[in-house]
Design a protein around this motif. Structure first.
Motif, PDB file in Angstrom:
ATOM      1  N   GLU A 281       0.829  -1.195   0.000  1.00 41.85           N
ATOM      2  CA  GLU A 281       0.000   0.000   0.000  1.00 41.85           C
ATOM      3  C   GLU A 281       0.868   1.251   0.000  1.00 41.85           C
ATOM      4  OE1 GLU A 281      -3.584   2.018   2.693  1.00 41.85           O
ATOM      5  OE2 GLU A 281      -2.514   0.210   3.381  1.00 41.85           O
ATOM      6  N   ARG A 283       1.587   4.658   1.320  1.00 44.58           N
ATOM      7  CA  ARG A 283       1.296   5.502   2.472  1.00 44.58           C
ATOM      8  C   ARG A 283       2.329   6.605   2.554  1.00 44.58           C
ATOM      9  NH1 ARG A 283      -0.131   1.430   7.529  1.00 44.58           N
ATOM     10  NH2 ARG A 283      -2.052   0.539   6.643  1.00 44.58           N
ATOM     11  N   GLU A 287       3.127  11.400   8.742  1.00 49.73           N
ATOM     12  CA  GLU A 287       1.691  11.422   9.025  1.00 49.73           C
ATOM     13  C   GLU A 287       1.139  12.825   8.807  1.00 49.73           C
ATOM     14  OE1 GLU A 287      -1.395  10.050  12.564  1.00 49.73           O
ATOM     15  OE2 GLU A 287       0.760   9.582  12.685  1.00 49.73           O
ATOM     16  N   GLU A 290       1.161  14.473   2.331  1.00 48.32           N
ATOM     17  CA  GLU A 290       0.638  13.822   1.147  1.00 48.32           C
ATOM     18  C   GLU A 290       1.775  13.304   0.269  1.00 48.32           C
ATOM     19  OE1 GLU A 290      -1.977  16.336  -1.021  1.00 48.32           O
ATOM     20  OE2 GLU A 290      -3.531  16.377   0.555  1.00 48.32           O
ATOM     21  N   GLU A 400      -4.629   2.486  -4.237  1.00 50.54           N
ATOM     22  CA  GLU A 400      -3.493   2.885  -3.399  1.00 50.54           C
ATOM     23  C   GLU A 400      -2.444   1.779  -3.302  1.00 50.54           C
ATOM     24  OE1 GLU A 400      -5.153   3.967   0.330  1.00 50.54           O
ATOM     25  OE2 GLU A 400      -6.028   5.852  -0.389  1.00 50.54           O
ATOM     26  N   VAL A 524       6.848   8.554  -0.026  1.00 46.82           N
ATOM     27  CA  VAL A 524       6.133   7.319   0.286  1.00 46.82           C
ATOM     28  C   VAL A 524       6.874   6.591   1.407  1.00 46.82           C
ATOM     29  CG1 VAL A 524       5.367   5.087  -0.608  1.00 46.82           C
ATOM     30  CG2 VAL A 524       5.279   7.125  -2.066  1.00 46.82           C
ATOM     31  N   ASP A 525       6.114   6.031   2.320  1.00 48.12           N
ATOM     32  CA  ASP A 525       6.692   5.219   3.386  1.00 48.12           C
ATOM     33  C   ASP A 525       7.148   3.893   2.778  1.00 48.12           C
ATOM     34  OD1 ASP A 525       7.428   3.923   5.654  1.00 48.12           O
ATOM     35  OD2 ASP A 525       5.409   3.791   6.522  1.00 48.12           O
TER      36      ASP A 525
END
Length: 553
Positions: A281, A283, A287, A290, A400, A524-525
């Motif tokens: 995914e 993410r 936090e 975007e 996603e 992106v994580d």
């Protein structure tokens, strides 16, 4: 300037002669088939699991072609014919070189057939009843030679000896008191004189063909001599047409469109033996933040640049040696049993090539549902063209979830039938006195039956459809490509199998490393992606290839 089907060919262009980089082991092996004099039935032993040749049975076995004759004609018609269908690329070989050798072998045989045709006109038309009688006897002999039971074969031998005895008695007892009686004698003797002359012609040609056969497999760089493909003036339309067809063949070989046929894999690249997928995914790394917008093409482009550096290594070892080919491919789905394929046409194509802007569009948009798909390919051509390893990478983004998939395809060596060099024709018999011992005798290259076959076929070589109808022909499997039709599995060769398994690991790691850098740059994580990448790095070391296209469902 001459234009044909969107291709521009300058009138002064020359046909490249076989040699140099194109002289790989696989190319030489397939090209040598054009000069071979073995039975046509041998070709069925070389067929791959996914493609089978079809031998059309002769109406009269006296006109049956051998392997070299049938192979040369079938390849020429299929790859240079005016109404031919699309071809499958032949990775690891130069198909134009093979076709040129087929043309060269046909030219040698055509020179022989011209001389034999003259002999057949002189001895055949003037003494036609005698020629037909002798041809009938040899046709009967060929039919009886194929008998499956010893009783029928013995009966045939007795019958032929009796017929020959009757002819001999007839010649001795026949009076000489008129022109027709003399003509009957000449009618039966003249074909024998013509046969002796024809035998000398056939033997010289057989030596030339075998020298070419041996030379090309020996790596001597024997070039295909086809002066008829180089027009000397504007009036030679046939030569110009042949030259353009050869150029068109090369253009189709360089196409970036391939065809996926279910369990048969990608035609020309071999079946899919391994598949590794990374799907996680998307993410944001922080936090509340975007992800910066990016597309599949952005990831693919970085992967492409990193794969170009595969030949570099931190250690001074042989490594990959020759750098692999890194290229964008458009994969078109076809039915498993499809007997033809169609290459895309329109404004987005140029000389069988999908244009870069269309490649980028397919990569970004056609990821789900109907349509063609984009893959980035890394191709290794090893063992002088005998082993072709292709690793295909595709990147898809659905909702996603980012998925990166790497699949391995392997095309094995050319069947061993094409690797055999010419050997003398011999026969082993028991000695007369010491019958418990054997001796080996060398037979002539051309025996009596072969001379008769070649002489009978010669006049009909000017009418190929008639000769195909009477003597049968080789029907090539469709969709046709020179390389994959007669390829063996690489897994039977230990070192080739090792190379296939070893190539996958560094490619997979470069792909993952490049993808992680793009994801990290776009916020992106990558924690989950990193963990999944480590799992795949362990899975890719599994030493067992699988049938990844055969789903147990």
């Amino acid at each position: 300037m001459t234009t044909m089907d969107g291709f521009d060919f300058s009138p002064g262009a020359q046909v490249p002669i076989a040699g140099g980089a194109g002289q790989t082991a696989a190319t030489q092996a397939l090209a040598s088939a054009a000069y071979r004099d073995s039975p046509l039935s041998d070709i069925s032993k070389a067929d791959s699991d996914t493609a089978k040749s079809d031998i059309k049975k002769p109406k009269l076995s006296l006109f049956e072609p051998n392997l070299g004759e049938a192979f040369s004609r079938a390849v020429q018609v299929r790859m240079l014919g005016g109404g031919r269908k699309a071809l499958i690329q032949s990775f690891g070989i130069e198909p134009q070189t093979v076709v040129e050798h087929c043309l060269a072998a046909s030219r040698i045989r055509k020179e022989r057939d011209t001389k034999l045709t003259i002999l057949m006109v002189v001895f055949g038309l003037l003494f036609l009843p005698g020629v037909l009688l002798w041809l009938g006897l040899f046709q009967l002999k060929r039919m009886l030679d194929k008998a499956t039971t010893k009783g029928r074969s013995a009966l045939g031998t007795v019958l032929l000896v009796a017929l020959a005895g009757i002819i001999l008695i007839f010649l001795i007892k026949l009076p000489l008191d008129s022109f027709w009686m003399i003509y009957v004698r000449l009618m039966l003797i003249a074909p024998v004189i013509g046969w002796w002359w024809a035998k000398r012609i056939c033997e010289r040609t057989a030596v030339d063909l075998r020298e070419s056969w041996s030379g090309i497999l020996g790596g001597g760089g024997i070039g295909a001599k086809i002066p008829e493909a180089v027009p000397q003036d504007p009036t030679q339309t046939a030569a110009e047409q042949l030259r353009q067809n050869l150029a068109k063949l090369s253009a189709e070989q360089n196409s970036n469109v391939v065809f996926y046929a279910g369990p048969k894999g990608i035609l020309g690249m071999g079946t899919r033996w391994g598949s590794w997928q990374l799907a996680e995914e998307l993410r944001p790394a922080e936090e509340g933040a975007e992800i910066h917008p990016f597309r599949s093409w952005d990831v693919i482009r970085v992967i492409h640049d990193r794969l170009k550096l595969l030949e570099r290594s931190p250690l001074h070892t042989g490594g990959f040696g020759q750098p692999p080919s890194v290229r964008h491919w458009i994969v078109v789905p076809v039915a498993e049993g499809a007997d033809s394929v169609a290459r895309p046409e329109g404004t987005d194509t140029d000389a069988y090539q999908i244009r870069p802007h269309e490649i980028e569009r397919i990569c970004n948009e056609q990821q789900f549902g109907a349509g063609n798909r984009h893959y980035l390919g890394v191709q290794f051509v090893l063992w002088d063209g005998q082993l072709v390893l292709t690793l295909l990478i595709t990147v898809t983004v659905l909702h996603e979830t980012l998925r990166i998939e790497v699949t391995g395809h392997a095309l094995g060596p050319v069947n061993g039938l094409f690797l055999g060099k010419p050997s003398p024709k011999t026969v082993t018999v028991n000695k007369t006195v010491k019958f418990w011992e054997t001796k080996t005798s060398t037979l002539p290259l051309i025996d009596t039956a072969e001379v008769v076959r070649l002489a009978a076929r010669a006049p009909l070589t000017w009418f190929p459809p008639v000769l195909d109808f009477l003597g049968g022909k080789l029907a090539l499997p469709e969709p046709f490509g020179l390389r994959h039709v007669w390829a063996d599995k690489p897994w039977r060769h230990r070192f080739m199998a090792d190379d296939a398994l070893r190539a996958a690991t560094p490619v997979l790691r470069v792909v993952h490393s490049a993808a992680m850098s793009v994801l990290q740059e776009n916020g992106v994580d990558i924690t989950r992606f990193d963990n999944r990448s480590l799992v795949l790095s362990g899975a890719v070391q599994d030493p067992t290839p699988r049938k990844a296209d055969s789903y147990d469902a």
